[in-house]
Motif scaffolding. Structure first.
Motif, short mmCIF file in Angstrom:
data_model
loop_
_atom_site.label_atom_id
_atom_site.label_comp_id
_atom_site.label_asym_id
_atom_site.label_seq_id
_atom_site.Cartn_x
_atom_site.Cartn_y
_atom_site.Cartn_z
N HIS A 73 0.82 -1.21 0.00
CA HIS A 73 0.00 0.00 0.00
C HIS A 73 0.86 1.27 0.00
CE1 HIS A 73 0.74 -0.53 4.35
NE2 HIS A 73 0.52 0.77 4.46
N LYS A 74 2.05 1.17 0.61
CA LYS A 74 2.95 2.33 0.60
C LYS A 74 3.59 2.51 -0.78
CE LYS A 74 4.01 2.51 5.52
NZ LYS A 74 5.07 2.48 6.56
N ILE A 75 3.83 1.40 -1.47
CA ILE A 75 4.40 1.47 -2.82
C ILE A 75 3.40 2.14 -3.77
CG2 ILE A 75 5.16 0.08 -4.80
CD1 ILE A 75 6.33 -1.92 -2.75
N VAL A 76 2.12 1.84 -3.61
CA VAL A 76 1.07 2.50 -4.41
C VAL A 76 1.11 4.01 -4.16
CG1 VAL A 76 -1.41 2.75 -4.79
CG2 VAL A 76 -0.43 0.48 -4.47
N LYS A 77 1.21 4.38 -2.90
CA LYS A 77 1.23 5.80 -2.54
C LYS A 77 2.45 6.52 -3.12
CE LYS A 77 -0.65 8.40 1.28
NZ LYS A 77 -1.16 8.33 2.66
N MET A 78 3.55 5.77 -3.29
CA MET A 78 4.77 6.35 -3.86
C MET A 78 4.64 6.59 -5.36
SD MET A 78 7.65 4.12 -1.81
CE MET A 78 9.07 4.90 -2.60
N GLY A 79 3.68 5.88 -6.00
CA GLY A 79 3.48 6.13 -7.43
C GLY A 79 3.60 4.92 -8.34
N MET A 80 3.40 3.71 -7.79
CA MET A 80 3.43 2.50 -8.61
C MET A 80 2.07 1.81 -8.53
SD MET A 80 5.87 -0.92 -8.43
CE MET A 80 7.39 0.02 -8.30
N ALA A 81 1.47 1.53 -9.67
CA ALA A 81 0.17 0.84 -9.71
C ALA A 81 0.32 -0.48 -10.44
CB ALA A 81 -0.87 1.72 -10.40
N HIS A 82 -0.53 -1.44 -10.06
CA HIS A 82 -0.43 -2.82 -10.55
C HIS A 82 -1.76 -3.22 -11.18
CE1 HIS A 82 0.67 -7.27 -9.33
NE2 HIS A 82 0.55 -7.11 -10.63
N VAL A 83 -1.72 -3.63 -12.45
CA VAL A 83 -2.89 -4.23 -13.08
C VAL A 83 -2.66 -5.73 -13.08
CG1 VAL A 83 -4.31 -4.34 -15.17
CG2 VAL A 83 -3.19 -2.19 -14.56
N PRO A 84 -3.35 -6.48 -12.20
CA PRO A 84 -3.01 -7.89 -12.00
C PRO A 84 -3.49 -8.79 -13.13
CG PRO A 84 -4.90 -7.31 -10.65
CD PRO A 84 -4.44 -6.03 -11.30
N GLU A 85 -2.85 -9.93 -13.23
CA GLU A 85 -3.30 -10.96 -14.17
C GLU A 85 -4.73 -11.39 -13.80
OE1 GLU A 85 -2.01 -15.49 -15.54
OE2 GLU A 85 -0.76 -14.37 -14.15
N GLY A 86 -5.56 -11.58 -14.81
CA GLY A 86 -6.94 -11.99 -14.55
C GLY A 86 -7.85 -10.85 -14.14
N ARG A 87 -7.36 -9.63 -14.22
CA ARG A 87 -8.13 -8.40 -14.03
C ARG A 87 -8.51 -8.12 -12.58
NH1 ARG A 87 -8.99 -10.38 -19.12
NH2 ARG A 87 -10.63 -11.88 -18.71
N ARG A 88 -9.07 -9.11 -11.89
CA ARG A 88 -9.36 -8.99 -10.44
C ARG A 88 -10.21 -7.77 -10.10
NH1 ARG A 88 -5.58 -12.26 -7.62
NH2 ARG A 88 -5.05 -13.96 -9.05
N VAL A 89 -11.23 -7.51 -10.89
CA VAL A 89 -12.16 -6.44 -10.52
C VAL A 89 -13.04 -6.91 -9.37
CG1 VAL A 89 -12.16 -5.43 -12.83
CG2 VAL A 89 -13.91 -7.12 -12.23
N PHE A 90 -13.64 -5.97 -8.66
CA PHE A 90 -14.57 -6.31 -7.59
C PHE A 90 -15.94 -6.53 -8.22
CE2 PHE A 90 -11.19 -3.81 -5.63
CZ PHE A 90 -10.79 -4.68 -4.61
N ALA A 91 -16.28 -7.81 -8.46
CA ALA A 91 -17.42 -8.18 -9.29
C ALA A 91 -18.75 -7.67 -8.76
CB ALA A 91 -17.47 -9.70 -9.45
N ASP A 92 -18.89 -7.59 -7.44
CA ASP A 92 -20.17 -7.21 -6.84
C ASP A 92 -20.30 -5.71 -6.60
OD1 ASP A 92 -20.96 -9.88 -6.79
OD2 ASP A 92 -20.05 -10.22 -4.82
N LEU A 93 -19.32 -4.96 -7.06
CA LEU A 93 -19.39 -3.50 -6.97
C LEU A 93 -19.57 -2.91 -8.36
CD1 LEU A 93 -16.49 -2.73 -4.45
CD2 LEU A 93 -18.92 -2.94 -3.95
N THR A 94 -20.10 -1.70 -8.41
CA THR A 94 -20.30 -1.04 -9.71
C THR A 94 -18.96 -0.63 -10.30
OG1 THR A 94 -20.47 1.18 -8.78
CG2 THR A 94 -22.53 -0.11 -8.96
N VAL A 95 -19.00 -0.29 -11.58
CA VAL A 95 -17.82 0.23 -12.26
C VAL A 95 -17.29 1.46 -11.54
CG1 VAL A 95 -17.06 1.40 -14.38
CG2 VAL A 95 -18.40 -0.72 -14.53
N LEU A 96 -18.18 2.37 -11.19
CA LEU A 96 -17.77 3.61 -10.52
C LEU A 96 -17.12 3.31 -9.17
CD1 LEU A 96 -17.63 6.67 -10.29
CD2 LEU A 96 -20.01 6.68 -9.51
#
Length: 236
Positions: A73-96
């Protein structure tokens, strides 16, 4: 300027060594591809540099800071984002809501709303489906959502794991066009991709992995014409 520098990285799964002294770097503004067969260690590299897996030895430097032991979580805050294999979206939440979760490290609501507007401009289909549950999207739309969610943190570098996996040829072309657009807008890209030909066609440089080691590296335009790469990864 070197944005990401990995030196002599070793990672184990139990007694099995997955990465055997991996060293590579990604310079600011580049698209760098990691290619290789399944099991070569590509995903393990991404999981380690984003703080999801611990390393046994070696160093990971991001923007001249040693992040080898830094939590994800600190690495994200520093400016690195990860798009994981298999997409891993939160299926039960809306796009927004998925997009809003991508901005969890940010606090300014006005700036977050502006970023959402820019995501919708880049991915018009996400705006059309903003109130739809993410699990009901097509595979290509879920991949766009995963990329949009990562961009919500306003990363300096975005690492992508197999963004074209399981997609139709039309969506594959669209996703690679979007990656080029992300790069052109100033975000550095580290790309792991099974479709080596596509990856090399948009990358500046690439590293070829075999069983946890880098066996070849160079400019993508050179590697795409290398006979050994053609035979092993391009089906030629």
């Amino acid at each position: 300027m070197s944005m990401l520098k990995v030196t002599n990285l070793e990672v184990y799964y139990g007694v099995i060594q997955a990465l055997k002294g991996i060293s590579f770097e990604v310079k600011e503004g580049e698209v760098v591809a990691l290619i290789g067969a399944n099991g070569a260690g590509k995903t393990t590299i991404l999981h380690t540099i984003t703080g999801l897996l611990p390393s046994k030895a070696g160093t990971i430097e991001f923007l001249d800071s040693n992040i080898t032991k830094t939590p994800g979580h600190k690495i994200v805050k520093m400016g690195m984002a990860h798009v994981p294999e298999g997409r891993r979206v939160f299926a039960d939440l809306t796009v927004l809501d998925n997009l809003k979760l991508g901005a969890y490290t940010r606090s300014d609501r006005t700036e977050i709303a502006d970023t959402i507007a820019s995501i919708y401009k880049r991915f018009p289909r996400l705006e059309e489906r903003k109130n739809q549950l993410a699990g009901t999207l097509s595979g290509g739309e879920q991949q766009m959502l995963a990329m949009g969610r990562a961009l919500m943190s306003q990363p300096k570098i975005i690492v992508m794991d197999e963004p074209s996996m399981g997609l139709s040829p039309i969506y594959v072309n669209e996703i690679f066009n979007i990656i080029q657009d992300i790069s052109a807008s100033g975000t550095t890209v580290l790309l792991v991709e099974q479709n080596a030909k596509k990856a090399l066609s948009i990358a500046d440089r690439a590293y070829v992995l075999e069983t946890g080691k880098i066996v070849l590296d160079g400019k993508a335009e050179v590697l795409i014409n290398d006979d050994s790469v053609k035979k092993a990864y391009l089906g030629e």
